[in-house]
Design a protein around this motif. Sequence first.
Motif: not given
Length: 367
Positions: A136-153
């Motif tokens: 999904w993140i590969e596909e979201l690359a077409a939409y210029d989206v910034g990805i936020i998360s918590g750097l956890a395992f």
Amino acid sequence: MKNEDLLYYLALCRVEGIGPIRFRKMLEQQESVATLFTLSGRQLKQQFGLSENLVKNIKQFSGFKDIENEIRQCHDKQIRILTLKDTDYPYRLRQCADAPPVLYVQGTIDLNMPRMLSVIGTRRYTAYGKEITEKWIEELAAYDVGIISGLAFGIDAIAHQSALQHKLPTAGVLAHGLHTLYPMQHSLLAKKMIAHGGLLTEYPWGAKIDIGNFPTRNRIVAGLSDATLVIETDSKGGSMITAEMAWSYHRDVFCVPGRIGDEKSRGCNLLIQQLKAQIVTSAESLALAMGWKAASVKPNKQLPLFVELSETEHKIITIMQQGGEWHIDTLKELSHCSNPALAAALLNLEMQQLITQNPGKTFTLSY
């Protein structure tokens, strides 16, 4: 913000008993934080309704030297200190009542990107969860989206790694100061993120790792983004806390559905059942629900000849020339325009057929 103003601003952040909500209310009543420290105990009580203990904590605060050292340390380490008063402070997060008064940011990421998505999930992911996150993140690359998360395992790390792989800016929200990293196994990943995204935290340099900070930092993960995507989670845990916070902020929450009885899908299925989240079965369905269109490559856009723009209209066009869709709240935040001035400028630009209004109060350039 000047160093002297920043010194007192950070000092008020450290006063025991002054949380984010109270801090913000005090800031609304007293624009100069430095002046606040000169008020008498009686004035503090009358003006802000503070208790004896809080007044005592302000009047006896003695950590100014440590804060001076911290400001120098951040400057040396190229760490940005963003306050609620700064234009670079993420506008989405500012909309949350309990937004942290200060953020420490290391890296190049623009926290006011037109599109931001939080991607979260369990530490003990399944092969299915890993596959969905990466695809999904590969596909979201077409939409210029910034990805936020918590750097956890787990899903967090997979989301960050996938974003880097597909050249999407990504930021990790930490539950401690930027002097260290937890978990240490993600040190190399963190370095890559600083180069192509960033790390951020509300905790100052030197703040120790405390288990109680992790649930608290989840509100930042939720508040930074337009929407939160939950890949896999049990019915309890950090991902559920983040999803609940996103829902409380009136942000969109999306969940990947799973089979009934699957441990790692219990949380997603529960959020859907409670009508706190929407089912999504592809990155495209998420983008459609958000009103996002795939970014088209139109370099070096130029205004049509003989178009005359007001100062406000020129600001808006300059912002939008970065490409993609722009929500009206983002345009207001970045242009520093009043609501009437912005509405008038957008209407005029639309009448000149320079911009197009889309569903969800978003706008794109028409030329």
